[in-house]
Motif scaffolding. Structure first.
Motif, short mmCIF file in Angstrom:
data_model
loop_
_atom_site.label_atom_id
_atom_site.label_comp_id
_atom_site.label_asym_id
_atom_site.label_seq_id
_atom_site.Cartn_x
_atom_site.Cartn_y
_atom_site.Cartn_z
N GLY A 1 4.61 4.61 22.76
CA GLY A 1 3.73 3.92 22.99
C GLY A 1 3.86 2.73 22.53
O GLY A 1 4.55 2.17 21.60
N GLY A 2 2.80 1.56 22.67
CA GLY A 2 2.58 0.10 22.22
C GLY A 2 1.35 0.90 20.60
O GLY A 2 0.92 1.65 20.51
N SER A 3 1.66 0.37 19.75
CA SER A 3 1.50 0.83 18.64
C SER A 3 -0.25 0.67 17.94
O SER A 3 -0.78 1.75 17.85
N GLY A 4 -0.57 -0.48 19.10
CA GLY A 4 -2.37 -0.09 19.02
C GLY A 4 -2.52 0.81 19.98
O GLY A 4 -3.52 1.25 19.91
N GLN A 5 -2.20 1.04 20.79
CA GLN A 5 -1.94 2.40 21.50
C GLN A 5 -2.41 3.73 20.80
O GLN A 5 -3.25 4.27 21.42
N ILE A 6 -1.16 3.91 20.41
CA ILE A 6 -0.70 4.83 19.73
C ILE A 6 -2.00 4.94 19.02
O ILE A 6 -2.88 6.36 18.47
N ALA A 7 -2.40 4.03 17.93
CA ALA A 7 -3.15 4.40 16.73
C ALA A 7 -4.91 4.60 17.55
O ALA A 7 -5.42 5.38 17.05
N ARG A 8 -5.13 3.96 18.76
CA ARG A 8 -6.65 4.26 18.90
C ARG A 8 -6.39 5.97 19.48
O ARG A 8 -7.30 6.64 19.61
N GLN A 9 -5.14 6.24 20.74
CA GLN A 9 -5.11 7.36 20.59
C GLN A 9 -5.29 8.45 19.84
O GLN A 9 -5.73 9.93 19.33
N VAL A 10 -4.41 8.05 18.52
CA VAL A 10 -4.08 9.16 17.43
C VAL A 10 -5.78 9.58 16.67
O VAL A 10 -6.97 10.53 16.68
N ALA A 11 -6.46 8.07 16.67
CA ALA A 11 -7.66 7.75 16.01
C ALA A 11 -9.26 9.36 17.17
O ALA A 11 -9.89 9.00 16.51
N GLN A 12 -8.41 8.95 18.08
CA GLN A 12 -9.80 9.84 19.46
C GLN A 12 -9.47 11.20 19.02
O GLN A 12 -9.78 12.02 20.54
N GLY A 13 -8.35 11.92 18.33
CA GLY A 13 -8.21 12.89 18.12
C GLY A 13 -6.68 13.84 19.05
O GLY A 13 -6.42 14.98 19.43
N ALA A 14 -5.54 11.69 19.69
CA ALA A 14 -4.76 13.13 20.09
C ALA A 14 -3.90 13.71 19.27
O ALA A 14 -3.67 13.59 18.23
N PRO A 15 -3.03 14.90 19.30
CA PRO A 15 -2.25 16.14 18.82
C PRO A 15 -1.27 15.50 18.48
O PRO A 15 -0.27 15.94 18.47
N ALA A 16 -1.20 14.68 17.26
CA ALA A 16 -0.17 14.23 16.64
C ALA A 16 -0.03 14.24 15.46
O ALA A 16 -1.07 14.87 14.38
N ASP A 17 1.53 15.22 14.80
CA ASP A 17 1.06 15.77 13.29
C ASP A 17 1.67 13.96 12.75
O ASP A 17 1.69 13.67 11.41
N VAL A 18 2.68 13.39 13.28
CA VAL A 18 3.16 12.46 12.62
C VAL A 18 3.14 11.04 13.29
O VAL A 18 3.22 11.35 14.73
N ALA B 1 4.52 -0.17 14.57
CA ALA B 1 5.64 -1.30 14.11
C ALA B 1 4.67 -2.18 13.72
O ALA B 1 4.51 -3.02 13.44
N ASN B 2 3.63 -1.75 12.85
CA ASN B 2 2.58 -3.15 12.35
C ASN B 2 1.59 -2.20 11.21
O ASN B 2 0.86 -1.27 11.53
N LEU B 3 1.69 -2.58 9.97
CA LEU B 3 0.93 -2.06 8.72
C LEU B 3 -0.97 -2.35 9.41
O LEU B 3 -1.21 -0.95 9.27
N ALA B 4 -1.28 -3.02 9.73
CA ALA B 4 -2.60 -3.50 9.84
C ALA B 4 -2.83 -2.32 10.97
O ALA B 4 -4.53 -1.94 10.70
N TRP B 5 -2.10 -2.05 11.96
CA TRP B 5 -2.85 -1.15 13.21
C TRP B 5 -3.24 0.88 12.00
O TRP B 5 -3.94 1.76 11.71
N MET B 6 -2.23 0.23 10.92
CA MET B 6 -1.60 1.69 10.39
C MET B 6 -2.80 1.97 8.94
O MET B 6 -3.98 2.55 9.13
N ASP B 7 -3.00 0.36 8.90
CA ASP B 7 -4.52 0.52 8.14
C ASP B 7 -5.21 0.83 8.87
O ASP B 7 -6.12 1.57 8.18
N TRP B 8 -5.52 0.18 10.36
CA TRP B 8 -7.06 -0.01 10.36
C TRP B 8 -7.12 2.23 11.39
O TRP B 8 -7.90 2.26 10.79
N LEU B 9 -5.94 2.67 10.78
CA LEU B 9 -6.01 3.86 11.10
C LEU B 9 -6.34 4.49 10.17
O LEU B 9 -7.15 6.02 10.14
N GLU B 10 -6.03 4.10 8.96
CA GLU B 10 -6.23 5.21 7.46
C GLU B 10 -7.85 5.19 7.19
O GLU B 10 -8.39 5.91 6.66
#
Length: 256
Positions: A58-75, A79-88
């Protein structure tokens, strides 16, 4: 047997399997949420990995929001440093589990047979659009759209071209619009253009006209760290790096 799914199908399978104890044996060793532009390369890498991997794209922003909300991802691979910074910053990533995996380039594409543009300007770009739209990822959330907007703004094209954009939910959707000749031009990654024989690159966007394009990868806190760590190490190894290069990506080295 490998298991590779995408988007809604992956989430449905994971939720369904969690409710059925007899299905537990079919659950993947690793669940990966990845930027849409990685699809072809990552599926090839997963095919040679000795373990069960499910991938949702999916789109990186969409993925980051899903993972932050508890989506069951391991890894997670974005495609963007800023979104990973936000997720961190949300506190959901495993400590010391982040690495810059790949880089990419931004290109302007047209349908197969389109003539190249040596020096783009608002006049020749509008002429190429001929009343149509410029396909691009959503400029406020999709990394390829963010990079594309940066180029258009720095080059001075934004005021004229912004009313002519067709914004897609991810870069692969923007690619598809050009491939199907639904739009005459599109801004995508070089790896996307390479993956679709129905489009041609008509201009390579100079790297100095947008932020550096880096794909960070991270393990999610509380995931199955043994399997997740093994898979992330595999993606940094020589076999996976060879696959990524073949698909137009540039492997990176060094943990954050």
């Amino acid at each position: 047997m490998k298991s590779v799914f995408s988007n809604f199908a992956t989430l449905c399978l994971l939720l369904w399997s969690a409710c059925w104890p007899g299905f537990a044996g079919a659950q993947p060793d690793v669940t990966v949420f990845a930027a849409a532009s990685l699809r072809d390369a990552l599926e090839e890498a997963v095919a040679v990995y000795p373990g069960e991997v499910a991938v949702s794209y999916g789109g990186s922003g969409q993925i980051a929001r899903q993972v932050a909300q508890g989506a069951p991802a391991d890894v997670v691979i974005l495609a963007n440093l800023a979104w990973m910074d936000w997720l961190e910053g949300q506190g959901v990533l495993a400590p010391d589990g982040r690495v810059d995996l790949l880089s990419n380039r931004l290109v302007l594409i047209g349908p197969k047979g389109s003539a190249p543009i040596d020096t783009p300007n608002t006049e020749n770009l509008l002429r190429r659009l001929a009343g149509g739209r410029l396909a691009i990822g959503q400029v406020d959330g999709v990394p390829a759209g963010i990079y594309g907007r940066q180029w258009l703004e720095i080059a001075g094209f934004w005021p004229t071209l912004s009313p002519h954009l067709a914004q897609a939910e991810n870069v692969r959707a923007a690619l598809l619009w050009v491939s199907r000749q639904e739009t005459p031009l599109g801004i995508v990654y070089a790896s996307d253009a390479q993956a679709d024989p129905s489009v041609d690159v008509i201009y390579d966007v100079p790297e100095g006209l947008h932020d550096v394009i880096i794909y960070p990868m991270a393990m999610v806190s509380g995931s199955n760290n043994a399997h997740a760590s093994d898979f992330t190490m595999f993606l940094q190894g020589s076999r996976a790096r060879e696959i990524f290069r073949f698909h137009g990506f540039l492997p990176q080295e060094g943990r954050k």
